[in-house]
Design an enzyme around this catalytic site. Structure first.
Site, PDB file in Angstrom:
ATOM      1  N   GLY A 229       0.672  -0.970   0.217  1.00 47.91           N
ATOM      2  CA  GLY A 229      -0.238   0.041   0.369  1.00 47.91           C
ATOM      3  C   GLY A 229       0.830   0.959  -0.200  1.00 47.91           C
ATOM      4  O   GLY A 229      -0.190   2.763  -0.402  1.00 47.91           O
TER       5      GLY A 229
ATOM      6  N   GLU B 123       5.014  -6.165   1.135  1.00 49.25           N
ATOM      7  CA  GLU B 123       4.294  -6.825  -0.088  1.00 49.25           C
ATOM      8  C   GLU B 123       3.978  -5.773  -0.857  1.00 49.25           C
ATOM      9  O   GLU B 123       3.423  -5.114  -1.196  1.00 49.25           O
ATOM     10  CB  GLU B 123       2.877  -8.028  -0.158  1.00 49.25           C
ATOM     11  CG  GLU B 123       2.678  -8.481   0.573  1.00 49.25           C
ATOM     12  CD  GLU B 123       1.857  -9.612   1.184  1.00 49.25           C
ATOM     13  OE1 GLU B 123       1.924 -10.567   1.221  1.00 49.25           O
ATOM     14  OE2 GLU B 123       0.396  -8.712   0.474  1.00 49.25           O
ATOM     15  N   PRO B 124       5.372  -5.284  -1.117  1.00 50.04           N
ATOM     16  CA  PRO B 124       4.804  -3.227  -1.781  1.00 50.04           C
ATOM     17  C   PRO B 124       4.916  -4.028  -3.388  1.00 50.04           C
ATOM     18  O   PRO B 124       5.491  -4.548  -3.439  1.00 50.04           O
ATOM     19  CB  PRO B 124       5.958  -2.706  -1.703  1.00 50.04           C
ATOM     20  CG  PRO B 124       7.300  -3.954  -1.178  1.00 50.04           C
ATOM     21  CD  PRO B 124       6.430  -4.798  -0.491  1.00 50.04           C
ATOM     22  N   GLY B 125       4.259  -3.212  -4.319  1.00 47.96           N
ATOM     23  CA  GLY B 125       3.726  -3.567  -5.571  1.00 47.96           C
ATOM     24  C   GLY B 125       3.869  -1.710  -6.710  1.00 47.96           C
ATOM     25  O   GLY B 125       5.183  -1.492  -6.990  1.00 47.96           O
TER      26      GLY B 125
ATOM     27  N   ARG C  28      -6.670   3.163 -15.641  1.00 52.62           N
ATOM     28  CA  ARG C  28      -6.537   4.131 -13.212  1.00 52.62           C
ATOM     29  C   ARG C  28      -7.909   4.846 -13.788  1.00 52.62           C
ATOM     30  O   ARG C  28      -7.819   5.418 -12.741  1.00 52.62           O
ATOM     31  CB  ARG C  28      -5.017   4.956 -13.161  1.00 52.62           C
ATOM     32  CG  ARG C  28      -4.583   2.741 -12.243  1.00 52.62           C
ATOM     33  CD  ARG C  28      -3.359   2.938 -11.953  1.00 52.62           C
ATOM     34  NE  ARG C  28      -3.423   3.571 -10.455  1.00 52.62           N
ATOM     35  CZ  ARG C  28      -3.169   4.420 -10.336  1.00 52.62           C
ATOM     36  NH1 ARG C  28      -2.892   5.294 -11.156  1.00 52.62           N
ATOM     37  NH2 ARG C  28      -3.830   4.960  -8.939  1.00 52.62           N
TER      38      ARG C  28
ATOM     39  N   TYR D 114     -10.360   4.865 -11.045  1.00 53.18           N
ATOM     40  CA  TYR D 114     -10.160   5.682  -9.996  1.00 53.18           C
ATOM     41  C   TYR D 114     -10.574   6.994  -9.774  1.00 53.18           C
ATOM     42  O   TYR D 114     -10.340   7.067  -8.536  1.00 53.18           O
ATOM     43  CB  TYR D 114      -8.808   4.696  -8.351  1.00 53.18           C
ATOM     44  CG  TYR D 114      -9.085   3.453  -9.311  1.00 53.18           C
ATOM     45  CD1 TYR D 114      -9.486   2.541  -8.048  1.00 53.18           C
ATOM     46  CD2 TYR D 114      -7.858   3.058  -9.658  1.00 53.18           C
ATOM     47  CE1 TYR D 114      -9.701   1.362  -8.012  1.00 53.18           C
ATOM     48  CE2 TYR D 114      -7.531   2.071  -9.458  1.00 53.18           C
ATOM     49  CZ  TYR D 114      -8.433   0.734  -8.448  1.00 53.18           C
ATOM     50  OH  TYR D 114      -7.945  -0.550  -8.634  1.00 53.18           O
TER      51      TYR D 114
ATOM     52  N   CYS E  96     -14.587   4.182 -27.452  1.00 55.13           N
ATOM     53  CA  CYS E  96     -15.592   4.414 -27.778  1.00 55.13           C
ATOM     54  C   CYS E  96     -16.204   4.569 -26.093  1.00 55.13           C
ATOM     55  O   CYS E  96     -16.989   3.434 -25.853  1.00 55.13           O
ATOM     56  CB  CYS E  96     -16.341   3.452 -28.273  1.00 55.13           C
ATOM     57  SG  CYS E  96     -15.828   3.976 -29.899  1.00 55.13           S
ATOM     58  N   GLU E  97     -15.730   5.665 -25.100  1.00 52.24           N
ATOM     59  CA  GLU E  97     -16.054   5.574 -23.792  1.00 52.24           C
ATOM     60  C   GLU E  97     -15.626   6.768 -23.886  1.00 52.24           C
ATOM     61  O   GLU E  97     -14.734   7.199 -23.709  1.00 52.24           O
ATOM     62  CB  GLU E  97     -15.929   4.316 -22.230  1.00 52.24           C
ATOM     63  CG  GLU E  97     -15.810   2.679 -22.926  1.00 52.24           C
ATOM     64  CD  GLU E  97     -17.409   3.093 -22.603  1.00 52.24           C
ATOM     65  OE1 GLU E  97     -18.454   3.398 -22.194  1.00 52.24           O
ATOM     66  OE2 GLU E  97     -17.416   1.224 -23.008  1.00 52.24           O
TER      67      GLU E  97
ATOM     68  N   TYR F 207      -0.119  -1.339 -12.476  1.00 55.96           N
ATOM     69  CA  TYR F 207      -1.423  -1.273 -12.856  1.00 55.96           C
ATOM     70  C   TYR F 207      -1.933  -0.389 -14.107  1.00 55.96           C
ATOM     71  O   TYR F 207      -2.862  -0.219 -13.880  1.00 55.96           O
ATOM     72  CB  TYR F 207      -2.462  -0.200 -11.714  1.00 55.96           C
ATOM     73  CG  TYR F 207      -1.856  -0.986 -10.002  1.00 55.96           C
ATOM     74  CD1 TYR F 207      -2.832  -2.049  -9.837  1.00 55.96           C
ATOM     75  CD2 TYR F 207      -1.186  -1.187  -9.468  1.00 55.96           C
ATOM     76  CE1 TYR F 207      -2.154  -3.398  -8.530  1.00 55.96           C
ATOM     77  CE2 TYR F 207      -1.108  -1.188  -8.059  1.00 55.96           C
ATOM     78  CZ  TYR F 207      -1.429  -2.429  -7.994  1.00 55.96           C
ATOM     79  OH  TYR F 207      -0.781  -3.513  -6.680  1.00 55.96           O
TER      80      TYR F 207
END
Length: 402
Positions: A229, A264-266, A303, A307, A332-333, A360
C-alpha cells in the site's frame, strides 16, 4: 523516469505507440529505499506481482532477493517461470478455487492467506489431497482509516477482505482442528496508495499485538504479513511518503519481536519507473472545450477511468503559450480520459508522455474495442533497451475463438 526526447522518438519509431517504457535504474533505486526503511525491523520484501507481472521485471526483482506475493495460479506460474522458489511465494486472495490451490500446493507453495472459514477448509482439503503441510495466514481487517480512494480501502469494516476482530474467537476455535493447513501467521493489508506513515504504523501496532495474543493461545505463529500500500506521488501537489518516519516507527514497534515481518510493496517499486508513450491523433476545439486525442486510452491505463487517478501528461518538443486541453483516448467510452492539462499548442503526430504508468497500467490492460496490447521495453542502467513484451498481433484477438 523520463529518457531524453530523442531516445523516446527512436523507441516510438522502433516499437510504435502506444508503448510502455520501464527504467531498471528507477526500480532499483526504489527498492534500495525500501530495503533501507525495512532493515531496522528485519523486514522481508515480497513483491506484489499484480502491480506489474512482466517476466523481465519479475526476474530482476527475484535476482535482488525478493519473494513474491501472488493472487492467482496464473501469477504463481509467472513467478515460477521467473525463477522464484515456491517457498518464497505467498498466495493471497479472497476467492481461491480448488484447482488453483491444489496446483499451488503440488508445485511447492507453502504460504497461503485466507479470510473466511470455507477458504481455510479449502486449504486443509488441498493439503490433505497433495499430502503437503501448508502454512495459513489469517487475514484480519485492521480497521484502520485509509486516506485513499474507497476502492482501495481494503482494511475497513465494509471491505470484502479479511475477518473482523469480533469474528476471531470463533475462527480460532475452528482452526485448532487443523492437520494440513496450520495457522502460522497473520495478514493485515489495509489499503493502497497511502502517502501518510501513521496508518502503516497503526496497522503494525495492531498486527503485533494480535500476533502475540494468538501465539499465547498455543498457535505456532511465525509470520506477520503487513501487506503493501506504500504510495507514490502522482500529482505535483502530492507529498512523498516519509520513509524515515516509517522506518523509525517500525523499528520501535518491532523491538524484541521474534517473528518474521513481511511487507508486500508493488506500486512503490515500479510505478515511477514506467511511462506510457503515445502520439496525438486529433486536435478538436470548440464550444465543448479543447480535446487532444492520443493513441493510448483506458485499454492501456484504466486507472483514470476506474479510480479518477491522475497521471501527468507532457508533450515532447512543444513550447510556447499553454491552453487547457482534455487529453482523451480513442476508445468508445466517455470515461476514456486522462484529465485536463495545461499544454502548449499541439500538432498531430506529436509524441507525448503519460507519467507513472509502471504499476497497474499494463497489468490492467485489455483488448477492449479490438485493440491489441502494446509492446513493453526495459531500459537497462547503461542505456541498452530490452524488449520485454512484444506487441500483440491483431490475430491474437481471434486465435482462441471457435
Amino acid at each position: 523516469m523520463r529518457p531524453s526526447p530523442l531516445k523516446l522518438e527512436k523507441l516510438a519509431r522502433l516499437y510504435s505507440t502506444p508503448l510502455y517504457v520501464h527504467c531498471q535504474k528507477t526500480i532499483l533505486q526504489s527498492l534500495r529505499q525500501l530495503k533501507q526503511a525495512f532493515r531496522p525491523c528485519g523486514g522481508e520484501i515480497y513483491y506484489a506481482v499484480k502491480a506489474n507481472p512482466r517476466l523481465g521485471i519479475l526476474r530482476l526483482l527475484r535476482k535482488e532477493g525478493l519473494g513474491a506475493e501472488a493472487v492467482s495460479w496464473g501469477e504463481v506460474q509467472l513467478c515460477l517461470k521467473a525463477g522464484f522458489s515456491p517457498r518464497r511465494i505467498i498466495f493471497n486472495g479472497n476467492g481461491k478455487t480448488e484447482a488453483e490451490v491444489l496446483a499451488c500446493a503440488r508445485a511447492g507453495v507453502v504460504w497461503f492467506n485466507f479470510d473466511s472459514l470455507d477458504q481455510w477448509e479449502l486449504l486443509e482439503w488441498a493439503g490433505k489431497k497433495a499430502q503437503k503441510s501448508l502454512k495459513a495466514l489469517l487475514r484480519v481487517k485492521p480497521e484502520v482509516p485509509s486516506p485513499t480512494h474507497p476502492h482501495l480501502a481494503v482494511g475497513e469494516k465494509g471491505s470484502k477482505f479479511g475477518f473482523l476482530r469480533s469474528e476471531l474467537p470463533g475462527a480460532l476455535r475452528a482452526l485448532k482442528k487443523a492437520r494440513f493447513a496450520t495457522l502460522a501467521g497473520l495478514h493485515s493489508h489495509f489499503g493502497s496508495q497511502i502517502l501518510s506513515a501513521e496508518p502503516f504504523l497503526q496497522s503494525a501496532r495492531f498486527g503485533r499485538r494480535l500476533f502475540e495474543k494468538i501465539r499465547s493461545q498455543g498457535f505456532a505463529m511465525e509470520m506477520l504479513d503487513l501487506g503493501g500500500g506504500y504510495g507514490v506521488p502522482y500529482e505535483k501537489t502530492d507529498r512523498p511518503l516519509n520513509l524515515k518516519k516509517l522506518s523509525q516507527g517500525y523499528q520501535k514497534i518491532f523491538q524484541g519481536f521474534s517473528g518474521r515481518v513481511v511487507f508486500e510493496p508493488g506500486r512503490f517499486l515500479v510505478a515511477r519507473a514506467g511511462i506510457l508513450l503515445t502520439r496525438t491523433l486529433s486536435i478538436k476545439k470548440g464550444p465543448s472545450g479543447n480535446f487532444l486525442v492520443v493513441d493510448a486510452g483506458m485499454t492501456e491505463n484504466l486507472r483514470p477511468a476506474l479510480y479518477g487517478a491522475r497521471h501527468e501528461v507532457v508533450l515532447l518538443n512543444r513550447r510556447g503559450r499553454k491552453s487547457r486541453f482534455r487529453v482523451v483516448g480513442p476508445v468508445c467510452e466517455n470515461s476514456d480520459s486522462f484529465g485536463d492539462f495545461q499544454l502548449p499548442e499541439p500538432k498531430r503526430k506529436n509524441l507525448a508522455v503519460i507519467s507513472n504508468c509502471g504499476a497497474y497500467a499494463s497489468s490492467m490492460g485489455s483488448t477492449y474495442n479490438g485493440r491489441p496490447r502494446p509492446a513493453e521495453v526495459l531500459i537497462e542502467p547503461k542505456g541498452a533497451v530490452r524488449l520485454i513484451r512484444r506487441r500483440d498481433a491483431t490475430a491474437s484477438l481471434w486465435q482462441n475463438e471457435i
